[in-house]
Design a protein around this motif. Structure first.
Motif, PDB file in Angstrom:
ATOM      1  N   LEU A 194      11.839  51.521  49.494  1.00  0.00           N
ATOM      2  CA  LEU A 194      12.186  51.287  50.887  1.00  0.00           C
ATOM      3  C   LEU A 194      11.803  52.524  51.700  1.00  0.00           C
ATOM      4  N   GLY A 195      11.069  52.301  52.788  1.00  0.00           N
ATOM      5  CA  GLY A 195      10.629  53.416  53.612  1.00  0.00           C
ATOM      6  C   GLY A 195      10.606  53.053  55.087  1.00  0.00           C
ATOM      7  N   VAL A 196      10.445  54.067  55.936  1.00  0.00           N
ATOM      8  CA  VAL A 196      10.330  53.861  57.378  1.00  0.00           C
ATOM      9  C   VAL A 196       8.881  53.526  57.696  1.00  0.00           C
ATOM     10  N   ASN A 197       8.694  52.529  58.591  1.00  0.00           N
ATOM     11  CA  ASN A 197       7.342  52.046  58.892  1.00  0.00           C
ATOM     12  C   ASN A 197       6.623  51.598  57.625  1.00  0.00           C
ATOM     13  N   GLY A 198       7.350  50.886  56.782  1.00  0.00           N
ATOM     14  CA  GLY A 198       6.767  50.389  55.546  1.00  0.00           C
ATOM     15  C   GLY A 198       5.614  49.444  55.811  1.00  0.00           C
ATOM     16  N   THR A 199       4.757  49.310  54.820  1.00  0.00           N
ATOM     17  CA  THR A 199       3.613  48.418  54.971  1.00  0.00           C
ATOM     18  C   THR A 199       4.050  46.962  55.067  1.00  0.00           C
ATOM     19  N   ASN A 200       5.264  46.670  54.587  1.00  0.00           N
ATOM     20  CA  ASN A 200       5.808  45.312  54.684  1.00  0.00           C
ATOM     21  C   ASN A 200       7.214  45.375  55.270  1.00  0.00           C
ATOM     22  N   PRO A 201       7.346  45.444  56.611  1.00  0.00           N
ATOM     23  CA  PRO A 201       8.685  45.480  57.217  1.00  0.00           C
ATOM     24  C   PRO A 201       9.530  44.307  56.717  1.00  0.00           C
ATOM     25  N   LEU A 202      10.775  44.594  56.392  1.00  0.00           N
ATOM     26  CA  LEU A 202      11.603  43.608  55.717  1.00  0.00           C
ATOM     27  C   LEU A 202      12.724  43.117  56.623  1.00  0.00           C
ATOM     28  N   THR A 203      12.923  41.798  56.647  1.00  0.00           N
ATOM     29  CA  THR A 203      14.008  41.169  57.388  1.00  0.00           C
ATOM     30  C   THR A 203      15.094  40.777  56.398  1.00  0.00           C
ATOM     31  N   PHE A 204      16.348  41.166  56.702  1.00  0.00           N
ATOM     32  CA  PHE A 204      17.451  40.982  55.773  1.00  0.00           C
ATOM     33  C   PHE A 204      18.488  39.989  56.287  1.00  0.00           C
ATOM     34  N   VAL A 205      19.298  39.490  55.347  1.00  0.00           N
ATOM     35  CA  VAL A 205      20.570  38.842  55.665  1.00  0.00           C
ATOM     36  C   VAL A 205      21.630  39.491  54.787  1.00  0.00           C
ATOM     37  N   PHE A 206      22.899  39.265  55.121  1.00  0.00           N
ATOM     38  CA  PHE A 206      23.993  39.931  54.428  1.00  0.00           C
ATOM     39  C   PHE A 206      24.917  38.894  53.798  1.00  0.00           C
ATOM     40  N   GLU A 207      25.205  39.078  52.507  1.00  0.00           N
ATOM     41  CA  GLU A 207      26.082  38.169  51.779  1.00  0.00           C
ATOM     42  C   GLU A 207      27.316  38.926  51.310  1.00  0.00           C
ATOM     43  N   SER A 208      28.495  38.415  51.624  1.00  0.00           N
ATOM     44  CA  SER A 208      29.730  39.031  51.158  1.00  0.00           C
ATOM     45  C   SER A 208      29.858  38.825  49.649  1.00  0.00           C
ATOM     46  N   GLU A 209      30.729  39.614  49.023  1.00  0.00           N
ATOM     47  CA  GLU A 209      30.953  39.469  47.579  1.00  0.00           C
ATOM     48  C   GLU A 209      31.463  38.075  47.249  1.00  0.00           C
ATOM     49  N   GLU A 210      32.388  37.577  48.063  1.00  0.00           N
ATOM     50  CA  GLU A 210      32.946  36.255  47.815  1.00  0.00           C
ATOM     51  C   GLU A 210      31.866  35.182  47.890  1.00  0.00           C
ATOM     52  N   PHE A 211      31.029  35.270  48.927  1.00  0.00           N
ATOM     53  CA  PHE A 211      29.961  34.285  49.060  1.00  0.00           C
ATOM     54  C   PHE A 211      28.991  34.392  47.896  1.00  0.00           C
ATOM     55  N   PHE A 212      28.658  35.626  47.520  1.00  0.00           N
ATOM     56  CA  PHE A 212      27.724  35.835  46.415  1.00  0.00           C
ATOM     57  C   PHE A 212      28.248  35.210  45.125  1.00  0.00           C
ATOM     58  N   LEU A 213      29.529  35.403  44.823  1.00  0.00           N
ATOM     59  CA  LEU A 213      30.101  34.837  43.607  1.00  0.00           C
ATOM     60  C   LEU A 213      30.110  33.317  43.657  1.00  0.00           C
ATOM     61  N   ASN A 214      30.461  32.754  44.808  1.00  0.00           N
ATOM     62  CA  ASN A 214      30.459  31.294  44.943  1.00  0.00           C
ATOM     63  C   ASN A 214      29.062  30.726  44.777  1.00  0.00           C
ATOM     64  N   LYS A 215      28.072  31.449  45.324  1.00  0.00           N
ATOM     65  CA  LYS A 215      26.690  30.988  45.186  1.00  0.00           C
ATOM     66  C   LYS A 215      26.247  31.039  43.737  1.00  0.00           C
ATOM     67  N   ALA A 216      26.621  32.126  43.050  1.00  0.00           N
ATOM     68  CA  ALA A 216      26.247  32.272  41.651  1.00  0.00           C
ATOM     69  C   ALA A 216      26.882  31.182  40.780  1.00  0.00           C
ATOM     70  N   LEU A 217      28.103  30.769  41.156  1.00  0.00           N
ATOM     71  CA  LEU A 217      28.800  29.720  40.412  1.00  0.00           C
ATOM     72  C   LEU A 217      28.406  28.313  40.853  1.00  0.00           C
ATOM     73  N   GLY A 218      27.617  28.247  41.938  1.00  0.00           N
ATOM     74  CA  GLY A 218      27.181  26.951  42.419  1.00  0.00           C
ATOM     75  C   GLY A 218      28.239  26.186  43.178  1.00  0.00           C
ATOM     76  N   THR A 219      29.266  26.897  43.690  1.00  0.00           N
ATOM     77  CA  THR A 219      30.355  26.211  44.398  1.00  0.00           C
ATOM     78  C   THR A 219      30.155  26.175  45.893  1.00  0.00           C
ATOM     79  N   LYS A 220      29.112  26.848  46.394  1.00  0.00           N
ATOM     80  CA  LYS A 220      28.852  26.823  47.836  1.00  0.00           C
ATOM     81  C   LYS A 220      27.352  26.884  48.064  1.00  0.00           C
ATOM     82  N   SER A 221      26.854  26.066  48.973  1.00  0.00           N
ATOM     83  CA  SER A 221      25.430  26.042  49.247  1.00  0.00           C
ATOM     84  C   SER A 221      25.022  27.277  50.022  1.00  0.00           C
TER      85      SER A 221
END
Length: 224
Positions: A194-221
């Protein structure tokens, strides 16, 4: 009597102004809040997974830490997981403004890896993101050597909105000793850094721990 009518008119006007809800101000404040993937405001100090908005665009996964060499106490740099099924390590945000709980657009903040424990025998290493110039490549990478809450401009970032969806992380110090820019991926030295003015600027989203666990378990889309 004339003065009495003027006084009554003035009082009436003031009461009307005070009773009018500040809808425009409230709407503007809401527009500035950064949200996670399920629409909850991003909270200061809470752990999140920061993952690409569109995995197909970048080919990698979430963010983690990695050394470029195996030398003892070599700096740790922020890097991207090579596969998009690996969501990386948890990240937390700490605003510069004391008492701020909701993370807002363009507010200055520190970014830390909440689960990284610096080696006790390596002074200077921390879990706080900091911009570091690489003289060999003339590029600015993100390493783990900052201090949270200090006046060190190398550790202050902002989150900005992206029209197409998601958010970008920007770095623009006041002294402008380095170029301003968004964080992106620089593919070199057998890694995705990860760098400043990277050759591939990256767009992010943020997932909470709870959402991440539910997604991993397949309990939430997943709906970014």
């Amino acid at each position: 009597m004339k003065h009495l009518f003027l006084t009554l008119a003035t009082i009436t006007t003031l009461l009307l102004l005070l009773s009018t809800p500040p809808t425009t101000t409230a709407a503007n404040a809401a527009d500035n809040i950064v949200y996670d993937v399920i629409g909850e405001p991003l909270q200061a100090g809470q752990a999140y997974y920061m993952v690409p908005y569109d995995y197909s665009d970048v080919g990698g996964g979430g963010l983690t830490w990695l050394q470029k060499t195996k030398v003892t106490c070599a700096p740790y740099y922020v890097s991207q997981e090579n596969v998009n099924t690996n969501f990386g390590q948890k990240i937390a945000f700490y605003p510069q403004t004391p008492g701020q709980t909701d993370i807002t657009l363009s507010s200055i903040l520190n970014i830390v890896f909440s689960s990284f424990t610096p080696p006790i025998n390596c002074p200077g290493t921390s879990n706080v993101w900091s911009v570091a110039a690489d003289p060999a490549t003339r590029l600015n990478f993100i390493e783990l050597r900052g201090s949270r809450g200090t006046r060190d401009l190398r550790t202050w970032f902002t989150i900005e909105d992206v029209d197409q969806g998601g958010y970008k992380i920007s770095y623009c110090p006041r002294n402008r000793r380095v170029d301003c820019g968004s964080l992106g991926i620089v593919s070199r030295d057998f890694g995705r850094w990860l760098g400043v003015n990277g050759t591939n600027p990256l767009t992010f989203v943020f997932e909470s721990e709870e959402f991440f666990l539910n997604k991993a378990l397949g309990t939430k889309s997943y709906a970014a």
